[in-house]
Every structure is written in structure tokens, then in C-alpha cells.
Write an enzyme that holds these catalytic residues in place. Structure first.
Site, short mmCIF file in Angstrom:
data_model
loop_
_atom_site.label_atom_id
_atom_site.label_comp_id
_atom_site.label_asym_id
_atom_site.label_seq_id
_atom_site.Cartn_x
_atom_site.Cartn_y
_atom_site.Cartn_z
N ASP A 283 -51.86 14.06 70.84
CA ASP A 283 -50.94 12.94 70.87
C ASP A 283 -50.09 13.11 72.15
O ASP A 283 -50.18 14.11 72.85
CB ASP A 283 -50.08 12.90 69.59
CG ASP A 283 -49.55 11.48 69.35
OD1 ASP A 283 -49.25 11.13 68.20
OD2 ASP A 283 -49.48 10.71 70.34
C1 GLC Z 1 -47.67 7.74 70.38
C2 GLC Z 1 -48.23 7.82 68.97
C3 GLC Z 1 -49.72 7.67 68.91
C4 GLC Z 1 -50.18 6.74 70.02
C5 GLC Z 1 -49.92 7.48 71.32
C6 GLC Z 1 -50.32 6.64 72.54
O1 GLC Z 1 -46.60 8.62 70.52
O2 GLC Z 1 -47.88 8.93 68.17
O3 GLC Z 1 -50.04 7.15 67.61
O4 GLC Z 1 -51.54 6.43 69.87
O5 GLC Z 1 -48.57 7.90 71.46
O6 GLC Z 1 -49.47 5.54 72.66
#
Ligand code: GLC
Length: 738
Positions: A283
Site C-alpha cells: 500500500d
Molecule cells: C491508499 C489506500 C489504497 C489505495 C492506495 C492507492 O492509501 O490504502 O486502498 O489503493 O493508497 O491510492
């Protein structure tokens, strides 16, 4: 070789690999490419940047990104969208030595341009077909905009509505969540990757992110392995079994180890037991955050821990980019660990067809055609099926045609941006159909009056008084209350999930006029609204329904569509009850309404029961359940039991019903919940019509994880329950597993 082979077949045959006369498989192509790559180029494939403004005016960060792309240091970009921008950025990648195409990822969570209901709302439809259809439209639009990969479906089980990300998933139940995970993966990816109406899906957030302590986002998670396997992993396994192309790990720790550095999750379970061959993306900066957790000493340590634990791609932490080459050269990270991660990434790029044509998804003609297609009817269908009728006294709904003066009151009556929720990256607010517009499309202007009743968080006494005056002059009041789009979602945990601001005061004042009041609640999560629940004449829960929200809600309020939604998540009376869910353990001192709560498992200041239960939702018609039959009352692990029952529409509207099957294992080596959803069937019946609903109870449905984490069933007696909600059981019986 047969003489009858045609010229075309012969030509095809010649394209086979000269080595074996066989078509080169993707793995062979991956391996031969891997052999040509330097360690720097390999690490580049594991590096993902966000390029929100990459194509805008240059700045240091942007030029760094652009030069990294041109030098083969980048494998994927997120937040670059549209044919023009994705083509421009892909052209940068084509300047690199090996011309390895980029993957373009984006959070297409519930629609790209046509916005669908938030995932929790779609889950309330219990309609796997429309859920898959919604994902397919999203994939079609995203793929036409140059996107290869969505960071969805989010499959986190969530049992605490203080956690704002409850909106992104399928609610509290692993069985329903598993079925929906599969439907969404198939909707996004189609039968197999490579089509231009299919994009890679991503099961996230691996794992147990929804159990963040106290519902506070990004917090630690602590649970037994039995609970992890029993309640939180099943939707991920369902996604993996459905062929999901990628996984995303999560920000939380699990029992003290950050998910992104957790080899138990990513290697032992995902790539080991489940033999998963896709790749895992971290993430956003989750790898870098391991230092803040106090798990990694520094960035290099974080990089080493993450890659060894099975995090294949680094989203925006840049720790792989800055440390991994050196770590491999120092022998601190084995080359084969990096090679395995790179293989997984390259395999997906081949499957998408990007090596054959890096610009395959960046096609201006297709972009124009797809975005000229009207998908609103699909969005309206999904939206109306996501609405849950919570209350309908004196048949207030559907609205009678006789009403001449309909007062529309509330801060969300004319809302448009809010309808798209917090995970719509480019909502075109102008395209959103507000509730007010939905009424304008059906009623004459002379029948409608409107006042906002103040802002959600700052209604004044004057605002409320104005609303009261308007209500007094009307035949019926429709109120639209709830949350703004940014009150639920990522990093939107709430300690108090009451309907915010003075909206219940506004409701109480309007209701005191004595007029019939219908409340439409719009939110991304369950809310607490006890005054409304007690006093409103009718209540529909309309979540955030996307582009066609206004039309879909009016379809329901006018009876054009008879609502059939069922809650995928429990609604509490009180914040203090959370986490609250239907599949609870009985305790040794169950409180079931005894006169005294003394020495029983109960609150002295709140009920144990929910305000609205999992699986609950009303209809404009009524359904009678009868005549349950089991073809046997004993089974062995090799058998199964066929259960049938009759369901009849005993009202005057055609309607759909979600018939739910729950089981309880009455005695086991690990205490089992008082009930668990093990099947459901959504049926549609005309007035007076009846049908037979059939469930097959196999040994598989009786299994659970015991203390040794064996997935087994144990002989004993089971209770079976069939009903219209988890707290509305209409038929029950027992059977034995021998
Ligand atoms: C965010 C979220 C994740 C998302 C990623 C990209 O912090 O936790 O679900 O896909 O970053 O935006």
C-alpha cells in the site's frame, strides 16, 4: 504433420519456438527477458510512482520521475489516466533500453466516469450479477482511458462502523464477502486478461485491516489465528481462487508484524498454501512506514524485510529504488527473491498483451467510443437494487399520486458531489442526478417545494424554523439527511457515528408538525439515528449511490421499483456496542431479554441487540415462508442434505426477496457463532406467486478452523435457520453430522 494443414495453420506453426516447435509460453518469454536484465532494471520493475501531475509543468519531482522512467527504473505508475497522458508516459518507458511497458494503476473502486454505488451499497443488493456488471462497466471505461489495473476489490471484512473504510467493502460477513469478491474480480478481469474491456483487479488490503483496534484507521490489528482464518481470510482466498491478478497488502500490523513485512501472510499463506502466482503491491508507502512502526531500523532494513516477506512492488515508498540494488550486491537480499518478484510483474504485462502493443489501452478512438456510451441505465439499475427499506409505517411508501405538495427538506436533497462518495477520483458532479432532480424528473414543479434546513454541521435555528414552516404547508415531507462525501472513507474514522450535526434536531422539528415524514439517509457507513428510527413514517438507506442516485431513489419512493436491499452490515443503537455483528458467540451468560441483566453478558445502559440487523431489509410486499423439508436429518462427511422451502408473495406488489440460510454448529472443539450465513437465494415473485427455494448443505459448509488451524467439520448436531434477515428467522430445523 497432416497434409490437409492449411497455409494459415502452417504460418501459425512456424511462429513456434524453434527450440521445441512449441509456441513460446509466457513463462519462457519472461525468463528470456529476465536473463537480459541488469539488477537495476529488475529493481525498476518493482518500483511504482504516483504521477498525478507528471504530465503537467515540470518540477524536480516530476523530472526525476520522467528520467527514472526513461532509464528503466519504473515498472508501474498510478494516478496517470486518460489516453493522452498514459500514451505520453508510456512513450517515456519506450525510450528505456529494454522497452518494458509500464503498468498504469488507478483506484477504480466503484466506477470510472459512470459512478456506481459505493461497494457497501452494492453489497446490500446481494445481487452478484449486478455487482459483476458494475465492475465490468468500470473496467470498460477505465481500460478505454489507458488504465490496466484497478486497486479493487477491497475485500476487508469490517465489523466496526467507526472505521471509515467499511464503505469500500462488502460488510461484516465472510460468506457474503467471498461471493462478492469473486463477482467483482470476474467483473473487472473478465474470463481472462488481455481484452480491452478487462483490467487487472487487486484484492486488498491483505490482511485483516478491517479489524483496526477501536475502528481507528491505520491502527494495529491483534487477533487469534483462528479468527484470522475463520473470518478475515476467506474473501481473499475467494479472490485468489477467482484468479485475481494482484494483491495489495495493508498498513496495519497483524499481531505485531506489519502486513507489508509479514512473511506469514505473504509467503506462508498467499504464495505458499494458496500457491498464488500473481504479484503483491504494497500500500502507499507501507514499506517505508515500517520504520515508524518500529519494525525496520531504516529504509534499507525496510526494503530487505519487505522483499523477503513477499511484497513484490513498492508503491511510492521509493525504498526499493534507493536500496535494493545495493542490498543484492551486498548479498543481504538474494537475487532469486528479486527475480521471483520481477517474474510475477512481467508475467502480468505479457498477459495484458503490453509487450505486443504497449499502447493497446491508450487508443483515442476507443476512448471516444466508450465515453460516448450511456451506461447510466446500468448505474440506475444497480443503484435502485442497493437501496434498503428500513421502515414503512402505514404504507407511507410508495408515495401516493394524490400528493400535491411535496416538501423536500435537508442538506442532501440537492447534493451531487456527495453522491459519488470519497473514492471517486474524477466524479463529474454535473452528471450526478441529485434527489431533487430525481423528483423533478417525475413530478411537476408546482408539486415540489424545497429548503435545505441548514448545512450538515452548521444548521441555525432559523434554518430549522424555515424547514418547519415549509413542512406545515405540505402534504408530505421527504428529508435527505446523512454524511458528506468526505465524512467516510480512508482516514475518516469517527468515534461517534450518529447522523452528524443537528440533523436529528431538524428532523424532530419537522416531524413535530404532524406531517408524514419520509427520511432518505445517505452515508458511506452505518449511522446511529434513533429519533429518526423511532419517529419517521418511512426510512430508506440510500448510501452513496453514484451518478443515478436521484433517479434510483425516486424509482423506489414512487414504487416504480420495489426495494429489495438487505443490510450487509449491522447497525448499532449506540457507539459503545461496536464492534457489533450478527455472528457472535453466545457466551456462558447470554442476555436474551431476561427481566434482570444482573450477572449476564449485557450493557446496563444499552441493548445488546442491533438497531437493524445483518440481512435486514423490507419490501412493499410481504413474503410467507413455509413447508421446509430436509431430504434426510443425518449426514456423513461424504453426504449432503437438500433443504427446500416454499416462499410466497402474499402482498400486492411484485417483489424480490433474499432468502437467507444460516447454520449453527451447536457443540464444537472451538465455540461456534450462534449463526453463520451459509447460503442465500434472491428470488422475484409476482403477487400471489410462490416458489420452492433449495439449498444443499455439504460437509464443506460445516467446516471451521479448530485450535490447530485444521479446517475440519466435527460430528454433532446442527441447527439450520432460513429467514428474511439474521434476526428474522422464519423456518428452522436440526440435523446431525455423523
Ligand atoms: C491508499 C489506500 C489504497 C489505495 C492506495 C492507492 O492509501 O490504502 O486502498 O489503493 O493508497 O491510492
Amino acid at each position: 504433420m497432416s497434409k490437409t494443414m492449411t497455409a494459415a495453420m502452417l504460418l501459425a506453426a512456424l511462429s513456434f519456438n524453434p527450440l521445441f516447435g512449441q509456441k513460446k509460453t509466457i513463462d519462457q518469454k519472461v525468463d528470456s527477458l529476465l536473463q537480459k536484465m541488469t539488477i537495476e532494471e529488475k529493481v525498476g520493475q518493482l518500483n511504482q510512482y504516483s504521477g498525478r501531475e507528471l504530465t503537467g509543468p515540470a518540477s524536480d519531482k516530476k523530472t526525476d520521475i520522467a528520467s527514472d522512467i526513461k532509464n528503466g527504473w519504473v515498472g508501474s505508475m498510478l494516478n496517470v489516466k486518460g489516453v493522452k497522458d498514459t500514451r505520453e508516459v508510456q512513450e517515456m518507458a519506450m525510450q528505456s533500453r529494454l522497452k518494458i511497458p509500464l503498468l498504469f494503476g488507478l483506484d477504480v473502486i466503484h466506477g470510472y466516469s459512470t459512478i456506481f454505488p459505493i461497494p457497501l451499497a452494492e453489497a446490500a443488493s446481494w445481487d452478484l450479477e449486478v455487482i459483476a456488471q458494475s465492475a465490468h462497466v468500470a473496467a470498460t471505461e477505465a481500460a478505454a482511458a489507458g488504465i490496466h489495473w484497478t486497486f479493487a476489490p477491497m475485500v476487508d471484512v469490517a465489523r466496526d462502523a467507526r472505521w471509515g473504510r467499511v464503505m469500500e467493502g462488502a460488510g461484516e460477513d465472510p460468506f457474503l464477502g467471498s461471493m462478492i469478491a469473486k463477482a467483482r474480480v470476474i467483473g473487472f478481469q473478465g474470463k481472462q486478461l488481455g481484452g480491452t474491456d478487462a483490467i487487472m483487479a487487486c484484492a486488498k488490503h491483505f490482511a485483516a485491516y478491517g479489524a483496526a483496534i477501536a475502528g481507528r484507521d491505520y491502527n494495529a490489528v491483534d487477533m487469534s489465528e483462528v479468527t484470522l482464518w475463520q473470518d478475515y481470510l476467506p474473501p481473499f482466498k475467494a479472490a485468489a481462487d477467482a484468479g485475481v491478478a494482484t494483491f495489495m497488502n495493508s498498513f496495519n500490523t497483524l499481531n505485531g508484524v506489519p502486513a507489508t513485512g509479514n512473511s506469514y501472510l505473504q509467503r506462508t499463506i498467499l504464495k505458499g498454501k494458496w500457491n498464488y502466482t500473481g504479484f503483491v503491491v504494497s500500500d502507499w508507502n507501507s514499506i517505508g512506514e515500517m520504520t515508524r512502526w518500529g519494525y525496520a531500523e531504516n529504509a534499507a532494513d525496510a526494503a530487505s524485510k519487505a522483499i523477503n516477506a513477499g511484497s513484490d512492488m513498492d508503491m511510492e515508498a521509493r525504498v526499493y529504488r534507493r536500496n535494493l540494488v545495493e542490498l543484492v550486491k551486498q548479498g543481504k537480499v538474494k537475487q532469486n527473491i528479486v527475480d521471483d518478484a520481477v517474474r510475477r510483474v512481467l508475467r502480468k504485462k505479457f498477459e495484458l498483451g503490453l509487450f505486443d502493443d504497449p499502447y493497446k489501452f491508450s487508443d483515442a478512438a476507443r476512448e471516444q467510443k466508450v465515453f460516448g456510451t450511456d451506461f447510466n441505465p446500468v448505474a440506475r439499475d444497480v443503484a435502485k437494487k442497493s437501496i434498503v427499506l428500513l421502515k414503512n409505517e402505514r404504507n407511507t411508501l410508495p408515495l401516493q399520486n394524490s400528493y400535491n405538495k411535496i416538501a423536500l427538506i435537508g442538506p442532501l436533497v440537492k447534493a451531487k458531489r456527495d453522491l459519488a462518495g470519497s473514492w471517486s477520483l474524477t466524479p463529474d458532479s454535473a452528471k450526478m442526478i441529485s434527489l431533487y432532480q430525481g423528483f423533478e424528473n417525475v413530478y411537476k414543479a408546482t408539486q415540489l417545494s424545497y429548503t435545505k434546513g441548514g448545512e450538515i454541521l452548521s444548521a441555525t435555528d432559523e434554518d430549522i424554523q424555515q424547514a418547519v414552516e415549509l413542512a406545515k404547508q405540505s402534504d408530505i415531507v421527504i428529508m435527505a439527511l446523512g454524511e458528506t462525501w468526505d465524512m467516510t472513507g480512508e482516514s475518516k474514522s469517527r468515534a461517534d457515528i450518529h447522523v452528524p450535526g443537528k440533523q436529528e434536531a431538524l428532523f424532530n422539528a419537522v416531524k413535530a408538525t404532524g406531517k408524514p415524514v419520509v427520511v432518505v439517509l445517505m452515508a458511506g457507513r452505518p449511522m446511529i439515528f434513533n429519533d429518526i428510527a423511532d419517529k419517521a413514517d418511512a426510512i430508506v438507506y440510500a448510501w452513496w449511490l453514484g451518478t443515478e442516485a436521484g433517479n434510483a431513489i425516486v424509482d423506489v419512493l414512487t414504487g416504480k421499483y420495489n426495494p429489495a436491499g438487505k443490510l450487509p452490515v449491522t447497525f448499532p443503537h449506540d457507539n459503545g456496542q461496536m464492534p457489533l455483528y450478527y455472528a457472535y458467540l453466545n457466551t456462558g451468560r447470554p442476555y436474551v431479554g431476561q427481566k434482570s441483566k444482573q450477572y449476564l453478558s449485557a450493557y446496563i445502559d444499552a441493548p445488546n441487540t442491533p438497531r437493524y440487523a445483518f440481512g435486514y431489509g423490507l419490501s412493499y410486499t410481504t413474503f410467507k415462508y413455509s413447508d421446509m423439508k430436509l431430504d434426510r436429518t443425518e449426514m456423513t462427511a461424504k453426504d449432503s442434505i437438500v433443504v427446500t422451502c416454499t416462499v410466497a408473495n402474499t402482498g400486492k406488489y411484485t417483489g424480490e426477496e433474499v432468502v437467507q440460510l444460516y447454520l449453527r454448529d451447536e457443540f464444537a472443539s472451538v465455540v461456534r457463532p450462534v449463526k453463520e450465513l451459509k447460503g442465500f437465494s434472491k428470488i422475484k415473485l409476482e403477487p400471489g406467486q410462490q416458489t420452492t427455494v433449495r439449498f444443499v448443505i455439504s460437509n464443506e459448509l460445516l467446516k471451521f478452523y479448530n485450535s490447530q488451524l485444521q479446517y475440519i467439520s466435527e460430528p454433532g448436531s446442527f441447527k439450520l435457520m432460513i429467514g428474511s434477515a439474521s434476526d428474522d428467522i422464519r423456518l428452522d430445523g436440526t440435523f446431525k453430522l455423523k
